[in-house]
Motif scaffolding. Sequence first.
Motif, PDB file in Angstrom:
ATOM      1  N   ASN A 189       0.892  -1.330  -0.126  1.00  0.00           N
ATOM      2  CA  ASN A 189      -0.251   0.150  -0.027  1.00  0.00           C
ATOM      3  C   ASN A 189       0.818   1.202  -0.058  1.00  0.00           C
ATOM      4  N   LYS A 190       0.320   2.314  -0.135  1.00  0.00           N
ATOM      5  CA  LYS A 190       1.018   3.656  -0.419  1.00  0.00           C
ATOM      6  C   LYS A 190       1.688   3.912   1.115  1.00  0.00           C
ATOM      7  N   GLU A 191       1.307   3.645   2.268  1.00  0.00           N
ATOM      8  CA  GLU A 191       1.991   3.944   3.404  1.00  0.00           C
ATOM      9  C   GLU A 191       3.048   2.937   3.295  1.00  0.00           C
ATOM     10  N   GLU A 192       3.128   1.875   2.950  1.00  0.00           N
ATOM     11  CA  GLU A 192       4.416   0.966   3.033  1.00  0.00           C
ATOM     12  C   GLU A 192       5.409   1.319   2.325  1.00  0.00           C
ATOM     13  N   MET A 193       5.098   1.864   0.815  1.00  0.00           N
ATOM     14  CA  MET A 193       6.189   2.421  -0.176  1.00  0.00           C
ATOM     15  C   MET A 193       6.663   3.697   0.502  1.00  0.00           C
ATOM     16  N   MET A 194       5.759   4.480   1.121  1.00  0.00           N
ATOM     17  CA  MET A 194       6.011   5.788   1.683  1.00  0.00           C
ATOM     18  C   MET A 194       7.301   5.479   2.837  1.00  0.00           C
ATOM     19  N   ASP A 195       7.163   4.564   3.757  1.00  0.00           N
ATOM     20  CA  ASP A 195       8.035   4.239   4.781  1.00  0.00           C
ATOM     21  C   ASP A 195       9.337   3.703   4.117  1.00  0.00           C
ATOM     22  N   ILE A 196       9.274   2.938   3.243  1.00  0.00           N
ATOM     23  CA  ILE A 196      10.585   2.450   2.499  1.00  0.00           C
ATOM     24  C   ILE A 196      11.395   3.519   2.037  1.00  0.00           C
ATOM     25  N   VAL A 197      10.577   4.319   0.983  1.00  0.00           N
ATOM     26  CA  VAL A 197      11.292   5.581   0.105  1.00  0.00           C
ATOM     27  C   VAL A 197      11.731   6.623   1.425  1.00  0.00           C
ATOM     28  N   LYS A 198      11.169   6.731   2.319  1.00  0.00           N
ATOM     29  CA  LYS A 198      11.432   7.978   3.317  1.00  0.00           C
ATOM     30  C   LYS A 198      12.853   7.577   4.099  1.00  0.00           C
ATOM     31  N   ALA A 199      12.846   5.834   4.300  1.00  0.00           N
ATOM     32  CA  ALA A 199      13.846   5.344   4.996  1.00  0.00           C
ATOM     33  C   ALA A 199      15.272   5.511   4.289  1.00  0.00           C
ATOM     34  N   ILE A 200      14.991   5.378   2.957  1.00  0.00           N
ATOM     35  CA  ILE A 200      16.077   5.228   1.844  1.00  0.00           C
ATOM     36  C   ILE A 200      16.535   6.994   1.891  1.00  0.00           C
ATOM     37  N   TYR A 201      15.883   7.899   1.647  1.00  0.00           N
ATOM     38  CA  TYR A 201      16.139   9.167   1.661  1.00  0.00           C
ATOM     39  C   TYR A 201      16.896   9.535   2.971  1.00  0.00           C
ATOM     40  N   ASP A 202      16.327   9.062   4.211  1.00  0.00           N
ATOM     41  CA  ASP A 202      16.876   9.507   5.516  1.00  0.00           C
ATOM     42  C   ASP A 202      18.538   8.822   5.522  1.00  0.00           C
ATOM     43  N   MET A 203      18.711   7.569   4.912  1.00  0.00           N
ATOM     44  CA  MET A 203      19.875   7.174   4.974  1.00  0.00           C
ATOM     45  C   MET A 203      20.978   7.739   4.003  1.00  0.00           C
ATOM     46  N   MET A 204      20.360   8.227   2.875  1.00  0.00           N
ATOM     47  CA  MET A 204      21.171   9.010   2.184  1.00  0.00           C
ATOM     48  C   MET A 204      21.860  10.217   2.709  1.00  0.00           C
ATOM     49  N   GLY A 205      21.170  10.746   3.581  1.00  0.00           N
ATOM     50  CA  GLY A 205      21.337  12.223   4.345  1.00  0.00           C
ATOM     51  C   GLY A 205      21.235  13.293   3.690  1.00  0.00           C
ATOM     52  N   LYS A 206      21.645  14.469   4.298  1.00  0.00           N
ATOM     53  CA  LYS A 206      21.295  15.772   3.559  1.00  0.00           C
ATOM     54  C   LYS A 206      22.547  16.088   2.702  1.00  0.00           C
ATOM     55  N   TYR A 207      23.265  15.418   2.467  1.00  0.00           N
ATOM     56  CA  TYR A 207      24.514  15.580   1.558  1.00  0.00           C
ATOM     57  C   TYR A 207      24.473  15.328   0.262  1.00  0.00           C
ATOM     58  N   THR A 208      23.209  14.647  -0.062  1.00  0.00           N
ATOM     59  CA  THR A 208      22.866  14.456  -1.431  1.00  0.00           C
ATOM     60  C   THR A 208      22.861  15.585  -2.427  1.00  0.00           C
TER      61      THR A 208
ATOM     62  N   VAL B 243       6.616   8.375  -4.296  1.00  0.00           N
ATOM     63  CA  VAL B 243       5.776   7.409  -4.034  1.00  0.00           C
ATOM     64  C   VAL B 243       4.402   7.578  -4.926  1.00  0.00           C
ATOM     65  N   ASP B 244       4.103   9.089  -4.974  1.00  0.00           N
ATOM     66  CA  ASP B 244       2.732   9.261  -5.916  1.00  0.00           C
ATOM     67  C   ASP B 244       2.998   8.869  -7.477  1.00  0.00           C
ATOM     68  N   VAL B 245       4.077   9.108  -7.693  1.00  0.00           N
ATOM     69  CA  VAL B 245       4.284   8.553  -9.069  1.00  0.00           C
ATOM     70  C   VAL B 245       4.290   7.332  -9.362  1.00  0.00           C
ATOM     71  N   PHE B 246       5.011   6.449  -8.426  1.00  0.00           N
ATOM     72  CA  PHE B 246       5.015   5.042  -8.421  1.00  0.00           C
ATOM     73  C   PHE B 246       3.763   4.437  -8.511  1.00  0.00           C
ATOM     74  N   PHE B 247       2.776   4.911  -7.591  1.00  0.00           N
ATOM     75  CA  PHE B 247       1.548   4.357  -7.245  1.00  0.00           C
ATOM     76  C   PHE B 247       0.753   4.700  -8.571  1.00  0.00           C
ATOM     77  N   GLN B 248       0.740   5.818  -9.139  1.00  0.00           N
ATOM     78  CA  GLN B 248      -0.117   6.244 -10.453  1.00  0.00           C
ATOM     79  C   GLN B 248       0.084   5.225 -11.383  1.00  0.00           C
ATOM     80  N   LYS B 249       1.362   4.697 -11.592  1.00  0.00           N
ATOM     81  CA  LYS B 249       1.730   4.050 -12.731  1.00  0.00           C
ATOM     82  C   LYS B 249       1.479   2.409 -12.180  1.00  0.00           C
TER      83      LYS B 249
END
Length: 227
Positions: A154-173, A186-192
């Motif tokens: 569901n969208k919440e699960e995908m959001m949790d994973i994607v946010k965790a990835i961005y948190d891991m990459m840090g603010k220096y991206t 996530v919105d783009v992923f789910f729409q497709k």
Amino acid sequence: MGAVMGTFSSLQTKQRRPSKDIAWWYYQFQRDKIEDELEMTMVCHRPEGLEQLEAQTNFTKRELQVLYRGFKNECPSGVVNEETFKQIYAQFFPHGDASMYAHYLFHAFDTTQTGSVKFEDFVTALSILLRGTVHEKLRWTFNLYDINKDGYINKEEMMDIVKAIYDMMGKYTYPVLREDTPRQHVDVFFQKMDKNKDGIVTLDEFLESCQEDDNIMRSLQLFQNVM
């Protein structure tokens, strides 16, 4: 030990005497035997035979030996729990917070949900992610995103994973990401992916959407690279 090595080195500059060589090799044999026995008492889990793992994965026996040596150095007991897994994984992402993504990744590795990951679990997943077919990689990725293991994303699960990835990459991206970037992704992923617009993505929808959309495949490849 130093005295023994010194004696052995000096013997090499003199005429060799068989009795000394035999004594040395006997000493080496006994020392290795003691170390192996000590290691056996420390390890609470030993992996399946390498021949069996070689048949079950895409690694050679030699590669499995190298992987096991590295795994054992980090996890002498033969298994790794979630806290240790997080500590090891965090070393690769010093500029971000890898704890949540490591949490999700650990549970994707822990297929039997025992709370620990064995060497067999580790190399099986690694074999898929590094040398599996596209279909195998996508099925594994789907399982990662399916946090509650109900067979859907569901969208919440995908959001949790994607946010965790961005948190891991840090603010220096680079470029610097806006705070709403994960939600947009996530919105783009789910729409497709959500073909029938019922608010969930099935495995079939996930596989079909990924394989027919080059942009999604590239995005997923980026996420797989943080393995």
